[in-house]
Design a protein around this motif. Structure first.
Motif, mmCIF file in Angstrom:
data_model
loop_
_atom_site.group_PDB
_atom_site.id
_atom_site.type_symbol
_atom_site.label_atom_id
_atom_site.label_comp_id
_atom_site.label_asym_id
_atom_site.label_seq_id
_atom_site.Cartn_x
_atom_site.Cartn_y
_atom_site.Cartn_z
ATOM 1 N N SER A 79 1.025 -1.223 0.114
ATOM 2 C CA SER A 79 0.064 -0.070 -0.132
ATOM 3 C C SER A 79 0.820 1.243 0.083
ATOM 4 C CB SER A 79 -0.955 0.043 1.350
ATOM 5 O OG SER A 79 -1.641 1.034 1.430
ATOM 6 N N TRP A 80 0.783 2.020 -1.100
ATOM 7 C CA TRP A 80 1.779 3.004 -1.285
ATOM 8 C C TRP A 80 1.121 4.284 -0.164
ATOM 9 C CZ3 TRP A 80 5.736 3.703 -4.637
ATOM 10 C CH2 TRP A 80 6.122 2.609 -5.347
ATOM 11 N N SER A 81 1.966 5.096 0.248
ATOM 12 C CA SER A 81 1.521 6.222 1.233
ATOM 13 C C SER A 81 1.253 7.182 0.175
ATOM 14 C CB SER A 81 2.957 6.785 1.812
ATOM 15 O OG SER A 81 4.001 7.082 0.994
ATOM 16 N N PRO A 82 0.227 8.141 0.712
ATOM 17 C CA PRO A 82 -0.544 9.095 -0.394
ATOM 18 C C PRO A 82 0.615 10.060 -1.176
ATOM 19 C CG PRO A 82 -1.635 9.194 1.549
ATOM 20 C CD PRO A 82 -0.439 8.312 1.876
ATOM 21 N N ASP A 83 1.866 10.402 -0.506
ATOM 22 C CA ASP A 83 2.916 11.070 -1.363
ATOM 23 C C ASP A 83 3.930 10.296 -1.999
ATOM 24 O OD1 ASP A 83 4.479 9.784 0.657
ATOM 25 O OD2 ASP A 83 4.946 11.732 1.864
ATOM 26 N N GLY A 84 3.586 8.733 -1.876
ATOM 27 C CA GLY A 84 4.437 7.822 -2.746
ATOM 28 C C GLY A 84 5.893 7.893 -2.018
ATOM 29 N N ASN A 85 6.159 8.207 -1.015
ATOM 30 C CA ASN A 85 7.374 7.937 -0.575
ATOM 31 C C ASN A 85 7.676 6.869 0.305
ATOM 32 O OD1 ASN A 85 8.652 10.388 -1.658
ATOM 33 N ND2 ASN A 85 7.764 11.853 -0.050
#
Length: 144
Positions: free
Chosen positions: A86-92
């Motif tokens: 699951s990616w964090s919303p900022d993609g980091n």
């Protein structure tokens, strides 16, 4: 079938290849030949995919990220039974779970290239603001 964040394409899979279907023109393109497992999640900006690369003879796959065309493969886990990225919303960052006798959840920090242990549990999912992660804890069947 995971859909790209801009809804212009989807990623599908079968046992031989992972096709990428461009919804704007209906073109079916093969992303990664020889992929045994499937694309699990698009990055929030649609420039990367998280997927599992299985090796014959093993019942699990390595968690990797790459460009949607299969180039620039980066291994996140090796020789672990990693699942449900699951990616964090900022993609980091990328949350995922592994099984080493019991299910454990981890976060992979892209910038620091560091794995951070979270807790025992399954199916981690980031909140929209990226400040918390929802998961099944296995404690009396509750989500945390």
């Amino acid at each position: 079938m995971p859909k790209k964040p801009d809804s212009t394409s989807v990623a599908a899979f079968n046992s031989k290849e992972a096709p990428h279907i461009d919804l704007s023109n209906g073109v079916d393109m093969v992303l990664m030949e020889g992929v045994v497992d499937k694309i699990q999640a698009w990055s929030p900006d649609g420039t990367k995919v998280a997927w599992f690369k299985s090796v014959q003879g093993r019942s699990y796959g390595d968690l990797v990220i790459s460009n949607p065309d299969g180039t620039e493969i980066r291994y996140i886990t090796v020789d672990e039974d990693a699942r449900t990225p699951s990616w964090s919303p900022d993609g980091n960052a990328l949350a995922y779970m592994t099984s080493s006798g019991s299910w454990e959840m981890w976060i992979y920090d892209m910038e620091r290239e560091q794995h951070i242990y979270l807790d025992r549990g399954i199916k981690p999912r980031w909140s929209p603001d990226g400040r918390s992660i929802l998961y099944y804890s296995g404690v009396r069947g509750k989500c945390r």
